[in-house]
Motif scaffolding. Structure first.
Motif, mmCIF file in Angstrom:
data_model
loop_
_atom_site.group_PDB
_atom_site.id
_atom_site.type_symbol
_atom_site.label_atom_id
_atom_site.label_comp_id
_atom_site.label_asym_id
_atom_site.label_seq_id
_atom_site.Cartn_x
_atom_site.Cartn_y
_atom_site.Cartn_z
ATOM 1 N N THR A 126 0.838 -1.198 0.000
ATOM 2 C CA THR A 126 0.000 0.000 0.000
ATOM 3 C C THR A 126 0.873 1.247 0.000
ATOM 4 O OG1 THR A 126 -1.701 -1.243 1.191
ATOM 5 C CG2 THR A 126 -1.913 1.160 1.188
ATOM 6 N N ALA A 127 1.946 1.224 0.789
ATOM 7 C CA ALA A 127 2.884 2.352 0.827
ATOM 8 C C ALA A 127 3.524 2.556 -0.551
ATOM 9 C CB ALA A 127 3.952 2.115 1.890
ATOM 10 N N TYR A 128 3.826 1.467 -1.233
ATOM 11 C CA TYR A 128 4.418 1.570 -2.565
ATOM 12 C C TYR A 128 3.460 2.264 -3.542
ATOM 13 C CZ TYR A 128 6.605 0.439 -6.978
ATOM 14 O OH TYR A 128 7.156 0.541 -8.225
ATOM 15 N N ASP A 129 2.181 1.920 -3.463
ATOM 16 C CA ASP A 129 1.203 2.578 -4.337
ATOM 17 C C ASP A 129 1.083 4.064 -3.990
ATOM 18 O OD1 ASP A 129 0.416 0.516 -6.120
ATOM 19 O OD2 ASP A 129 -0.758 -0.400 -4.531
ATOM 20 N N ALA A 130 1.128 4.405 -2.706
ATOM 21 C CA ALA A 130 1.112 5.814 -2.306
ATOM 22 C C ALA A 130 2.358 6.522 -2.834
ATOM 23 C CB ALA A 130 1.026 5.933 -0.780
ATOM 24 N N PHE A 131 3.504 5.860 -2.747
ATOM 25 C CA PHE A 131 4.759 6.388 -3.283
ATOM 26 C C PHE A 131 4.592 6.731 -4.767
ATOM 27 C CE2 PHE A 131 9.501 6.321 -3.508
ATOM 28 C CZ PHE A 131 9.684 6.225 -4.883
ATOM 29 N N THR A 132 3.971 5.834 -5.514
ATOM 30 C CA THR A 132 3.807 6.031 -6.948
ATOM 31 C C THR A 132 2.896 7.217 -7.244
ATOM 32 O OG1 THR A 132 4.141 3.655 -7.243
ATOM 33 C CG2 THR A 132 3.261 4.870 -9.126
ATOM 34 N N ASP A 161 9.650 0.286 9.752
ATOM 35 C CA ASP A 161 10.310 -1.019 9.819
ATOM 36 C C ASP A 161 11.367 -1.057 8.717
ATOM 37 O OD1 ASP A 161 9.214 -2.523 7.356
ATOM 38 O OD2 ASP A 161 7.367 -1.874 8.347
ATOM 39 N N GLU A 162 12.321 -1.941 8.877
ATOM 40 C CA GLU A 162 13.476 -1.989 7.981
ATOM 41 C C GLU A 162 13.094 -2.199 6.518
ATOM 42 O OE1 GLU A 162 16.670 -1.193 8.740
ATOM 43 O OE2 GLU A 162 15.787 -0.663 10.668
ATOM 44 N N SER A 163 12.004 -2.909 6.264
ATOM 45 C CA SER A 163 11.630 -3.192 4.872
ATOM 46 C C SER A 163 11.184 -1.937 4.123
ATOM 47 C CB SER A 163 10.532 -4.252 4.814
ATOM 48 O OG SER A 163 9.325 -3.744 5.349
ATOM 49 N N LYS A 164 10.637 -0.966 4.831
ATOM 50 C CA LYS A 164 10.149 0.242 4.164
ATOM 51 C C LYS A 164 11.157 1.390 4.158
ATOM 52 C CE LYS A 164 6.105 1.754 5.307
ATOM 53 N NZ LYS A 164 4.835 2.010 5.967
ATOM 54 N N LYS A 165 12.201 1.312 4.952
ATOM 55 C CA LYS A 165 13.160 2.415 5.029
ATOM 56 C C LYS A 165 13.775 2.782 3.674
ATOM 57 C CE LYS A 165 14.347 2.606 9.878
ATOM 58 N NZ LYS A 165 15.401 2.526 10.881
ATOM 59 N N LEU A 169 13.441 6.523 2.007
ATOM 60 C CA LEU A 169 14.625 7.293 1.597
ATOM 61 C C LEU A 169 14.559 7.670 0.119
ATOM 62 C CD1 LEU A 169 17.546 5.511 3.498
ATOM 63 C CD2 LEU A 169 16.623 7.802 3.917
ATOM 64 N N GLU A 170 14.135 6.750 -0.713
ATOM 65 C CA GLU A 170 13.997 7.026 -2.146
ATOM 66 C C GLU A 170 12.946 8.105 -2.394
ATOM 67 O OE1 GLU A 170 14.613 7.004 -6.190
ATOM 68 O OE2 GLU A 170 15.879 6.208 -4.592
ATOM 69 N N LEU A 171 11.859 8.056 -1.655
ATOM 70 C CA LEU A 171 10.809 9.057 -1.814
ATOM 71 C C LEU A 171 11.322 10.445 -1.411
ATOM 72 C CD1 LEU A 171 7.967 9.774 -2.624
ATOM 73 C CD2 LEU A 171 7.170 8.974 -0.384
ATOM 74 N N ILE A 172 12.081 10.504 -0.328
ATOM 75 C CA ILE A 172 12.686 11.780 0.080
ATOM 76 C C ILE A 172 13.573 12.305 -1.039
ATOM 77 C CG2 ILE A 172 14.342 12.860 1.675
ATOM 78 C CD1 ILE A 172 13.225 10.881 3.844
ATOM 79 N N LYS A 173 14.391 11.414 -1.618
ATOM 80 C CA LYS A 173 15.295 11.814 -2.713
ATOM 81 C C LYS A 173 14.506 12.323 -3.916
ATOM 82 C CE LYS A 173 19.025 10.055 -5.678
ATOM 83 N NZ LYS A 173 18.743 11.042 -6.669
#
Length: 185
Positions: A126-132, A161-165, A169-173
């Motif tokens: 779900t976070a990945y879809d929000a990222f997109t 959690d470690e899997s989403k970090k 970071l990529e989203l911040i970039k």
């Protein structure tokens, strides 16, 4: 006063249509969705999103709604579509809904904060879809919106959690890179 009565009547008609859609078989439902697709009236969107959240609505109807969401190109649609997120939080339909939003290609720039919250709080997919959605919309966002999103992501990063970090970071970039681009005048 007449405008309020007219608005109440329009809402009443939409609610009646949604009640009718709940009862229809899948073929009749799809026909109604096609009629909605070709009309310019998008006020029914929040009511259709409510159907996504209902467990008793079958998957075929939900797929028809998501297909419609992917195709809506009305300039006022993003506001209504973002309202749908609140109705779907905590349901299994949030992730497919977000997927439909990013496939839609509308800009959700004014609502990036909503998608940042999801990226920070939801499961990985779900976070990945929000990222997109954010990635597709951020080039149209104001510097203030981008700054607020970057700050929120940096503040929320340590709690992830470690899997989403890496994704955060990529989203911040991505947001920082967009912000660094020269602005068109």
């Amino acid at each position: 006063m007449d405008k309020n009565i007219q608005l109440d009547n329009e809402i009443k008609k939409l609610l009646e249509l949604v009640q009718q859609l709940r009862k229809e078989d899948n073929e009749a439902f799809k026909e109604h969705i096609e009629q909605i697709r070709t009309s310019s009236d998008i006020q029914i969107i929040p009511f259709l999103v409510e159907l996504l959240a209902e467990e008793r609505v079958d998957d075929e109807k939900k797929e028809a709604i998501l297909s419609l969401i992917m195709d809506i190109k009305h300039h006022d649609a993003p506001k209504l579509l973002v309202q749908g997120i609140e109705k779907l939080k905590g349901t299994d339909q949030l992730q497919p809904y977000l997927s439909a939003l990013w496939q839609n290609s509308l800009s959700f720039a004014p609502y990036i904060d909503t998608f940042v919250d999801i990226a920070l709080t939801a499961d990985y997919l779900t976070a990945y879809d929000a990222f997109t959605v954010i990635e597709n919309s951020c080039s149209e966002a104001s510097d203030e919106t981008l700054d607020a999103a970057i700050l929120k992501l940096k503040n929320g990063y340590t709690a992830e959690d470690e899997s989403k970090k890496p994704m955060i970071l990529e989203l911040i970039k991505v947001l920082e890179d967009i912000k660094a681009l020269p602005k068109e005048e």
